[in-house]
Structure formats: structure tokens, C-alpha cells
Write a protein that holds these residues in place. Sequence first.
Motif, mmCIF file in Angstrom:
data_model
loop_
_atom_site.group_PDB
_atom_site.id
_atom_site.type_symbol
_atom_site.label_atom_id
_atom_site.label_comp_id
_atom_site.label_asym_id
_atom_site.label_seq_id
_atom_site.Cartn_x
_atom_site.Cartn_y
_atom_site.Cartn_z
ATOM 1 N N LEU A 370 0.835 -1.191 0.000
ATOM 2 C CA LEU A 370 0.000 0.000 0.000
ATOM 3 C C LEU A 370 0.874 1.247 0.000
ATOM 4 O O LEU A 370 1.898 1.296 0.691
ATOM 5 C CB LEU A 370 -0.902 0.036 1.235
ATOM 6 C CG LEU A 370 -1.988 -1.033 1.359
ATOM 7 C CD1 LEU A 370 -2.660 -0.929 2.723
ATOM 8 C CD2 LEU A 370 -3.013 -0.919 0.250
ATOM 9 N N SER A 371 0.474 2.248 -0.767
ATOM 10 C CA SER A 371 1.110 3.557 -0.681
ATOM 11 C C SER A 371 0.571 4.265 0.565
ATOM 12 O O SER A 371 -0.344 3.770 1.233
ATOM 13 C CB SER A 371 0.773 4.380 -1.923
ATOM 14 O OG SER A 371 -0.622 4.667 -1.929
ATOM 15 N N GLN A 372 1.108 5.449 0.859
ATOM 16 C CA GLN A 372 0.590 6.205 1.988
ATOM 17 C C GLN A 372 -0.895 6.527 1.783
ATOM 18 O O GLN A 372 -1.699 6.426 2.705
ATOM 19 C CB GLN A 372 1.395 7.496 2.157
ATOM 20 C CG GLN A 372 1.275 8.128 3.540
ATOM 21 C CD GLN A 372 1.826 7.240 4.650
ATOM 22 O OE1 GLN A 372 2.769 6.490 4.440
ATOM 23 N NE2 GLN A 372 1.210 7.307 5.821
ATOM 24 N N LYS A 373 -1.253 6.874 0.560
ATOM 25 C CA LYS A 373 -2.659 7.123 0.237
ATOM 26 C C LYS A 373 -3.471 5.832 0.338
ATOM 27 O O LYS A 373 -4.620 5.832 0.803
ATOM 28 C CB LYS A 373 -2.747 7.698 -1.177
ATOM 29 C CG LYS A 373 -4.156 7.960 -1.679
ATOM 30 C CD LYS A 373 -4.116 8.471 -3.118
ATOM 31 C CE LYS A 373 -5.521 8.633 -3.700
ATOM 32 N NZ LYS A 373 -5.468 9.043 -5.140
ATOM 33 N N GLY A 374 -2.868 4.716 -0.058
ATOM 34 C CA GLY A 374 -3.562 3.425 -0.040
ATOM 35 C C GLY A 374 -3.861 2.919 1.356
ATOM 36 O O GLY A 374 -4.832 2.193 1.570
ATOM 37 N N ILE A 375 -3.031 3.319 2.327
ATOM 38 C CA ILE A 375 -3.282 2.901 3.711
ATOM 39 C C ILE A 375 -4.652 3.392 4.159
ATOM 40 O O ILE A 375 -5.428 2.669 4.795
ATOM 41 C CB ILE A 375 -2.182 3.439 4.643
ATOM 42 C CG1 ILE A 375 -0.836 2.785 4.306
ATOM 43 C CG2 ILE A 375 -2.539 3.186 6.109
ATOM 44 C CD1 ILE A 375 0.348 3.435 5.007
ATOM 45 N N VAL A 376 -4.961 4.620 3.807
ATOM 46 C CA VAL A 376 -6.239 5.224 4.204
ATOM 47 C C VAL A 376 -7.396 4.627 3.403
ATOM 48 O O VAL A 376 -8.518 4.521 3.898
ATOM 49 C CB VAL A 376 -6.175 6.753 4.007
ATOM 50 C CG1 VAL A 376 -7.527 7.390 4.251
ATOM 51 C CG2 VAL A 376 -5.129 7.357 4.939
ATOM 52 N N LEU A 377 -7.123 4.202 2.173
ATOM 53 C CA LEU A 377 -8.166 3.665 1.293
ATOM 54 C C LEU A 377 -7.998 2.160 1.082
ATOM 55 O O LEU A 377 -8.270 1.631 0.016
ATOM 56 C CB LEU A 377 -8.132 4.401 -0.053
ATOM 57 C CG LEU A 377 -8.404 5.907 0.019
ATOM 58 C CD1 LEU A 377 -8.148 6.561 -1.335
ATOM 59 C CD2 LEU A 377 -9.838 6.177 0.467
#
Length: 390
Positions: A370-377
Amino acid sequence: MDKHTGNLSGSPRAVYIHIPFCTNKCYYCDFNSYVLKGQPVQDYLDALEREMEATVRLAPPSRIETVFVGGGTPTVLTPEQMEQFVKLVNTYFADRAEAFEFTMEANPGTTDMDKLSVMKQGGVNRLSFGVQTFDPVLLRKIGRIHTVDEVYQSIENAHKLSFDNVSIDLMLGLPNQTLAQVEASLDAALALNLQHYSIYSLKVEENTLFHDLYEKNELPLPEEEAELGMYLLTMEKLAANGYHQYEISNFALPGKESRHNMMYWRNQSYYGLGAGAHGYRQRVRHVNIKSIQPYIDATLSGLPIAEQFTVSREEAMEDFMMVGLRMLAGIAKDDFIREFGTDVDEVFGSIISRLEQKGLLAVEGGRVRLSQKGIVLGNEVFGEFIGSLS
């Protein structure tokens, strides 16, 4: 097979055991649990022994690396019952790895010195306390019956007995919960200087009081944006205090990650024992009978399995991605090849590429994560893999 893959060719090295009794039913809980009063606890422990004996006879264990006792509330057992229980675990799962992890879930207020001493002597070396919040008003509103003082007393008792691997659970997105309340709970939790924190958002599950209230529009949950703010604050505070976020909802000091839960996230095999427990071995999943007396009765004539089904190769691949990507280290392409004999890009290349273009996945160093953005999504990412091969 490599230790970081599914161990499909061998026996499980992880054991989950379910103690389904609780002092009361929390308003959000949909776990297989029953209020303790009037329950046949001794008969249940005897049934557990029969299931353990039959299980290890039919599927002898490898060297066990982790045991996790969940519930319910395992610590509602009396010291005498707890002594019997840990003796069973030590009898049937005696061959252990050197760095063996034995976790017991606990509720504050159910862990006096006598009980903790029995657990310590029985080999329990990791405690996971269900705290949920340090706000006394919120505790009552979610149906918890422990007090904040009992949290501190339980932690103090554990430290007096030299438990040096302690985790607590906290919840985000509770009814009427504010960012300030979350911050206060995080500060109180971090002041304890524990080894591990599990911090997760409330999910409104069916067959709970909260679900009934939600259906009536009587459950005042925080707005999605407010809950996101709580999660971002959590990540920021834990990182600032030296805790490594190794999974979407889990933070640990180096070397103190939950090794048992990592078995799940690496899609490894595990024994599942007790009423309603799930197990996974050689690509076969099973679910035990949930109700207490039917479970007890079933162990008199064999394994208390309610249903079992074979996981197809395609479904196993989907599972590998969904649970593996929960870990912030992601999945190793080499592990996928070792487990399935094919490259992850051949199977999921288009999905990975699409999610990478959206900025939700990062692919580097032979890993997909997961990217940093992907962690949240994260849920958006995992959803892409569900049923993608069927």
C-alpha cells in the motif's frame, strides 16, 4: 516451504483457541460469545480437551510458533479453570519454537494477581487487553463494564509479574466520539509505554445492539471525514512515539509485532479450536459449531465441525493479496511464486497496475505494498481482488 508463505504442505504452526464466555455482551460485539452466568464452563473445558486430542491425532502439529486465546473473554475463567486450560494447551501443543508467542486476550477487571500468576506459570507471555477507550462516559455507552482505574490496575498487575509484551485495543468512530476524546485516549495509552497497540474503527455488525440502533437511525456515528481525522491523528501520534505501523490497524515497538496475527496476514495455516472457531489447513477451511452445548455434545463423537470447504487455487491467490496487503510491508513477489508457482504480475498485473496508477499501491524491491494514500483507502484496494479470478 518458506516460513513466510502458506505452509500448505505441512501442519499449522499457529493455534487459535476460543473461550466464548463474557461477563456481558458489548453493544458492538458480534463475536461468538455468551454471558458467563449459568454456562457449563467445566464441560466446555473438557470438550476442548477432546477436540485438542482428536485434532492432534488426525493432524499432528509441526513445531508451534504461536498460540492465541480469544473470545469472549478468556480471563473470566477462574484461576483453577485457567490452570486446567493452560495445562491442556501445554499438553497437546508441547513442541514449540524457541521464540514461542502465547497470547491471551484479557478484559480489565478480570485479571487479578492470582489469575495472572497462573497464566504466567502456564507459559502465557503476551497479553492483549480490550480497553477500547479511556473515556469513562464512552465506555458505558458502548457497553463495557470495566473502569479506567481497572485498566491501570490490570496493566500494573501485569508489570508486577514481569509480563513484558502487552498490547491494548482502542476504537475509533464510536458514537458521538470526538477528535479530542480520541487524542486523550491515545495520550493515556501511550503514557503506559506498552509494546503494542491495536487501534481500529468501529464496524456496525448485524446481530448487535448497535446495528438495531443504526437501523432506527439512533446511532450518532461521527462523519466519515471526522473518523478519517481520528485515524490520521492515530498514525501521527504512534509514529511520533516510536511505534512502527506494520499493519493497517496495528502498531508495535521493533520485534513486538503480533506474530500470531501475522500468520493470518501471510495466509498461513492454523488450527482453530473451540465453539465457533475457524481453522485453515492444506487449503481447507473449517468452522466449528457455534452454540455451546451442541459444540460440547459433538466432541463426544468426533470433531465439532459445522462446515468445511476447500479453497480453490484462485481464491487462495485472492486471499493472499487481500490479507497480505494489510501489512505495510506488503507481499513479496518471490513468496507468491513459491506458493503458487506463477508470477503475481501474470495473475494480477492489470489490477496492480491500475491501483499503482491511482496512487494506491507501490511496487518496488520485489514487493507490492500500500502507498501512503492506499493505507487510508485500504478497503478500496482489497475490494479489487475479491472475486477477480472467478
